[in-house]
Design a protein around this motif. Structure first.
Motif, PDB file in Angstrom:
ATOM      1  N   VAL A   1     -56.463 -12.157 -17.481  1.00 46.06           N
ATOM      2  CA  VAL A   1     -56.586 -10.751 -17.868  1.00 46.06           C
ATOM      3  C   VAL A   1     -55.446  -9.839 -17.548  1.00 46.06           C
ATOM      4  O   VAL A   1     -55.220  -8.861 -17.996  1.00 46.06           O
ATOM      5  N   HIS A   2     -54.816 -10.315 -16.476  1.00 51.58           N
ATOM      6  CA  HIS A   2     -53.590  -9.552 -15.827  1.00 51.58           C
ATOM      7  C   HIS A   2     -52.469 -10.342 -15.717  1.00 51.58           C
ATOM      8  O   HIS A   2     -52.665 -11.642 -15.486  1.00 51.58           O
ATOM      9  N   ARG A   3     -51.306  -9.925 -15.635  1.00 48.46           N
ATOM     10  CA  ARG A   3     -49.916 -10.679 -15.476  1.00 48.46           C
ATOM     11  C   ARG A   3     -49.645 -10.648 -13.867  1.00 48.46           C
ATOM     12  O   ARG A   3     -49.304 -11.756 -13.265  1.00 48.46           O
ATOM     13  N   ARG A   4     -49.810  -9.477 -13.185  1.00 45.78           N
ATOM     14  CA  ARG A   4     -49.461  -9.398 -11.752  1.00 45.78           C
ATOM     15  C   ARG A   4     -50.596  -8.543 -10.910  1.00 45.78           C
ATOM     16  O   ARG A   4     -50.888  -7.579 -11.413  1.00 45.78           O
ATOM     17  N   VAL A   5     -51.224  -8.871 -10.060  1.00 46.69           N
ATOM     18  CA  VAL A   5     -52.187  -8.508  -9.222  1.00 46.69           C
ATOM     19  C   VAL A   5     -51.794  -8.399  -7.850  1.00 46.69           C
ATOM     20  O   VAL A   5     -51.180  -9.300  -7.185  1.00 46.69           O
ATOM     21  N   LEU A   6     -51.917  -7.418  -7.301  1.00 47.74           N
ATOM     22  CA  LEU A   6     -51.927  -6.909  -5.849  1.00 47.74           C
ATOM     23  C   LEU A   6     -53.249  -6.858  -5.043  1.00 47.74           C
ATOM     24  O   LEU A   6     -54.332  -6.292  -5.679  1.00 47.74           O
ATOM     25  N   ALA A   7     -53.174  -7.931  -4.177  1.00 45.27           N
ATOM     26  CA  ALA A   7     -54.401  -8.076  -3.312  1.00 45.27           C
ATOM     27  C   ALA A   7     -54.000  -7.572  -1.805  1.00 45.27           C
ATOM     28  O   ALA A   7     -53.155  -7.954  -1.326  1.00 45.27           O
ATOM     29  N   VAL A   8     -54.777  -6.626  -1.373  1.00 45.76           N
ATOM     30  CA  VAL A   8     -54.630  -6.051  -0.019  1.00 45.76           C
ATOM     31  C   VAL A   8     -55.797  -6.111   0.753  1.00 45.76           C
ATOM     32  O   VAL A   8     -56.933  -5.575   0.184  1.00 45.76           O
ATOM     33  N   SER A   9     -55.780  -6.495   2.229  1.00 43.97           N
ATOM     34  CA  SER A   9     -56.905  -6.176   2.742  1.00 43.97           C
ATOM     35  C   SER A   9     -56.523  -5.705   4.388  1.00 43.97           C
ATOM     36  O   SER A   9     -55.408  -5.920   4.502  1.00 43.97           O
ATOM     37  N   TRP A  10     -57.318  -5.203   5.013  1.00 46.19           N
ATOM     38  CA  TRP A  10     -57.058  -4.683   6.573  1.00 46.19           C
ATOM     39  C   TRP A  10     -58.152  -4.337   7.257  1.00 46.19           C
ATOM     40  O   TRP A  10     -59.265  -4.529   7.002  1.00 46.19           O
ATOM     41  N   GLU A  11     -57.684  -4.051   8.504  1.00 47.16           N
ATOM     42  CA  GLU A  11     -58.827  -3.353   9.481  1.00 47.16           C
ATOM     43  C   GLU A  11     -58.185  -2.585  10.560  1.00 47.16           C
ATOM     44  O   GLU A  11     -56.996  -2.803  11.093  1.00 47.16           O
ATOM     45  N   LYS A  12     -58.576  -1.448  11.056  1.00 45.13           N
ATOM     46  CA  LYS A  12     -58.366  -0.538  11.974  1.00 45.13           C
ATOM     47  C   LYS A  12     -59.362  -0.646  12.780  1.00 45.13           C
ATOM     48  O   LYS A  12     -59.988   0.496  13.120  1.00 45.13           O
ATOM     49  N   GLN A  13     -59.625  -1.797  13.693  1.00 47.97           N
ATOM     50  CA  GLN A  13     -60.663  -1.847  14.525  1.00 47.97           C
ATOM     51  C   GLN A  13     -60.460  -0.535  15.633  1.00 47.97           C
ATOM     52  O   GLN A  13     -61.664  -0.369  16.284  1.00 47.97           O
ATOM     53  N   SER A  14     -59.469  -0.297  15.927  1.00 47.18           N
ATOM     54  CA  SER A  14     -59.423   0.848  17.199  1.00 47.18           C
ATOM     55  C   SER A  14     -60.130   2.181  16.613  1.00 47.18           C
ATOM     56  O   SER A  14     -60.314   2.739  17.653  1.00 47.18           O
ATOM     57  N   GLU A  15     -60.484   2.512  15.462  1.00 46.59           N
ATOM     58  CA  GLU A  15     -61.234   3.570  15.128  1.00 46.59           C
ATOM     59  C   GLU A  15     -62.366   3.416  15.148  1.00 46.59           C
ATOM     60  O   GLU A  15     -63.123   4.606  14.888  1.00 46.59           O
ATOM     61  N   SER A  16     -63.054   2.364  15.568  1.00 46.61           N
ATOM     62  CA  SER A  16     -64.511   2.393  15.735  1.00 46.61           C
ATOM     63  C   SER A  16     -64.874   1.075  16.824  1.00 46.61           C
ATOM     64  O   SER A  16     -63.732   1.089  17.688  1.00 46.61           O
ATOM     65  N   ASN A  17     -65.739   0.251  16.670  1.00 46.96           N
ATOM     66  CA  ASN A  17     -66.062  -0.484  17.718  1.00 46.96           C
ATOM     67  C   ASN A  17     -66.996  -1.736  16.898  1.00 46.96           C
ATOM     68  O   ASN A  17     -68.231  -1.563  16.638  1.00 46.96           O
ATOM     69  N   ALA A  18     -66.323  -2.621  16.684  1.00 46.74           N
ATOM     70  CA  ALA A  18     -66.933  -3.912  15.905  1.00 46.74           C
ATOM     71  C   ALA A  18     -67.927  -4.448  16.808  1.00 46.74           C
ATOM     72  O   ALA A  18     -68.999  -4.889  16.273  1.00 46.74           O
ATOM     73  N   MET A  19     -67.922  -4.638  17.978  1.00 54.59           N
ATOM     74  CA  MET A  19     -68.993  -5.228  18.867  1.00 54.59           C
ATOM     75  C   MET A  19     -70.311  -4.545  18.604  1.00 54.59           C
ATOM     76  O   MET A  19     -71.256  -4.701  18.492  1.00 54.59           O
ATOM     77  N   TRP A  20     -70.174  -3.004  18.651  1.00 53.27           N
ATOM     78  CA  TRP A  20     -71.296  -1.924  18.338  1.00 53.27           C
ATOM     79  C   TRP A  20     -71.910  -2.216  17.064  1.00 53.27           C
ATOM     80  O   TRP A  20     -73.098  -2.475  16.934  1.00 53.27           O
ATOM     81  N   ALA A  21     -71.128  -2.363  16.204  1.00 48.67           N
ATOM     82  CA  ALA A  21     -71.297  -2.633  14.658  1.00 48.67           C
ATOM     83  C   ALA A  21     -72.149  -3.901  14.413  1.00 48.67           C
ATOM     84  O   ALA A  21     -72.856  -3.944  13.564  1.00 48.67           O
ATOM     85  N   LEU A  22     -71.833  -4.789  15.320  1.00 48.34           N
ATOM     86  CA  LEU A  22     -72.339  -6.173  15.236  1.00 48.34           C
ATOM     87  C   LEU A  22     -73.660  -6.395  15.929  1.00 48.34           C
ATOM     88  O   LEU A  22     -74.325  -7.264  16.004  1.00 48.34           O
ATOM     89  N   SER A  23     -73.996  -5.246  16.652  1.00 48.98           N
ATOM     90  CA  SER A  23     -75.305  -5.305  17.599  1.00 48.98           C
ATOM     91  C   SER A  23     -76.276  -4.129  16.944  1.00 48.98           C
ATOM     92  O   SER A  23     -76.786  -3.589  17.758  1.00 48.98           O
ATOM     93  N   ILE A  24     -76.548  -4.298  15.700  1.00 45.40           N
ATOM     94  CA  ILE A  24     -77.568  -3.652  15.170  1.00 45.40           C
ATOM     95  C   ILE A  24     -78.996  -3.840  15.657  1.00 45.40           C
ATOM     96  O   ILE A  24     -79.339  -5.161  15.907  1.00 45.40           O
ATOM     97  N   ALA A  25     -79.943  -2.874  15.853  1.00 47.26           N
ATOM     98  CA  ALA A  25     -81.034  -3.281  16.486  1.00 47.26           C
ATOM     99  C   ALA A  25     -82.051  -3.635  15.361  1.00 47.26           C
ATOM    100  O   ALA A  25     -81.925  -3.685  14.250  1.00 47.26           O
ATOM    101  N   VAL A  26     -83.244  -4.286  15.978  1.00 46.65           N
ATOM    102  CA  VAL A  26     -84.176  -4.829  15.414  1.00 46.65           C
ATOM    103  C   VAL A  26     -84.803  -3.508  14.379  1.00 46.65           C
ATOM    104  O   VAL A  26     -84.692  -2.514  15.031  1.00 46.65           O
TER     105      VAL A  26
END
Length: 389
Positions: A105-130
């Motif tokens: 389909v394409h000749r050249r593809v750019l793939a990019v991924s990231w995280e700026k954890q400091s702008e939220s709190n992954a521990m809180w996000a992973l502790s979703i309530a029942v």
């Protein structure tokens, strides 16, 4: 693989740190993109499509930020696809980018991924309530600790194996200028003396929370051949695999998930590998808690069931060992969650391109990149090589 060959033409990473207060999310991502473009010696105009990946938006507190950042990341007027497979998303993003090239389909593809954890709190996000999830209340470590206890009970592994992995990966990370944690003097005894967080996982056996981004430029066979003719190295994509299974079902094997075993079996088959322990020169395996190194060595087919820890204890996963694992320092040294899986894939490519500097595995011709996510339910992986498949 699709109809056509694909190859990594270049990679770019930021320096991984606890907080990037000097740049916006878009600015941080652009650092990785620009470095990947320079490494691949291509311009944004030569990129046909962009694939982006990040962890759940709650981890940063910004919903669908790629829409606002389209111009900053060069996506205006180009196809842009977002991938989401929880913590494995970085690996999946690289693989989707590769498939867009290998499909023709394409000749050249750019793939990019990231995280700026400091702008939220992954521990809180992973502790979703029942009722949305089980009442863990302790983030990823609390969720995975029982899996580790089960592995130790099943395999009879001695209690210091996790500490050996942690000390090794932190020593390796000290050789990587981009790694978040530089702890060249961390010893097994120091790890064992660190605070117990979730039995049997100690503080020094856990990954940090990092801000950072990773990008790869993937090109077709003609683009890769042109780069080689110009005297540059590439990492040919020999095979890719992704598999998923439900989070919870009766008799699920959480120590060695079926999806991981199936993905690895498909990967080795498609790459023409019959003995991965003998044929893979360097492995970048997603190890956010140190005990996952021996667990994944078994799940991926490098070692028989209940014997992965023996390879670690023998020192064979060190740089210079039979199977160097996480020469870059791995997730235990840098963990921008959304990017962590792509870093594994990029670092595998860097090894076979001979660009790893002080953490280079000598003579690496074939390398393995791996990511997992969710409750060990999403798996993505690839094999890259210095030689055209």
């Amino acid at each position: 693989m699709g109809r056509n060959r694909s190859a990594v033409l270049g990679t770019g990473q930021t320096k991984y740190v606890a907080k990037r207060t000097d740049v916006t999310m878009a600015g941080m991502i652009r650092e990785a993109i620009d470095r990947a473009l320079v490494d691949a010696q291509v311009t944004m105009d030569e990129i046909d499509a962009i694939v982006i990946g990040k962890a759940p938006d709650l981890f940063e507190g910004s919903m669908m930020p790629e829409l606002a950042m389209a111009e900053a990341i060069g996506a205006v007027g180009k196809q842009m696809i977002r991938v989401h497979t929880a913590g494995s998303v970085g690996g999946s993003t690289a693989i989707v980018g590769s498939s867009m090239v290998s499909s023709g389909v394409h000749r050249r593809v750019l793939a990019v991924s990231w995280e700026k954890q400091s702008e939220s709190n992954a521990m809180w996000a992973l502790s979703i309530a029942v009722p949305f999830t089980m009442p863990v209340g302790a983030g990823a470590g609390g969720f995975f600790a029982p899996h580790v206890r089960a592995y130790i009970n099943n395999s009879g592994a001695p209690g210091h194996i996790g500490a050996m992995v942690a000390a090794k990966d932190r020593r390796n990370g000290a050789k990587n200028p981009l790694a978040h944690l530089h702890q060249p003097d961390l010893t097994v005894d120091k790890v064992m003396a660190s605070q117990m967080l979730w039995d049997p996982i100690r503080y020094d056996e856990t990954c940090p929370s990092s801000d950072g981004a990773c990008a790869v430029v993937i090109g077709d066979e003609a683009a890769a051949d042109a780069a080689i003719a110009d005297g540059r190295s590439v990492a040919w994509v020999h095979a890719t695999a992704m598999r998923t299974e439900p989070l919870s079902y009766s008799h699920r094997n959480v120590v060695s998930p079926q999806a991981g075993r199936d993905a690895a079996a498909a990967l080795w088959r498609d790459a023409g590998i019959t003995n991965p322990l003998e044929e893979i020169d360097a492995a970048e395996i997603y190890v956010p808690f140190s005990w996952f190194e021996p667990m994944w060595l078994e799940n991926l087919g490098f070692m028989p069931e209940n014997e992965g820890w023996k390879l670690t204890e023998a020192g064979e996963t060190e740089i210079g060992g039979k199977l160097p694992v996480n020469a870059s320092g791995g997730v235990l040294s840098s963990n921008p969650i959304g990017a962590s899986g792509m870093i594994r894939c990029a670092e595998a490519a860097i090894q076979v391109m001979g660009k790893a500097g002080d953490h280079q595995v000598e003579g690496a011709r074939k390398a393995f990149g791996h990511a997992y996510g969710g409750g060990s339910q999403y798996f993505s992986m690839w094999v890259v090589g210095a030689d055209k498949p």
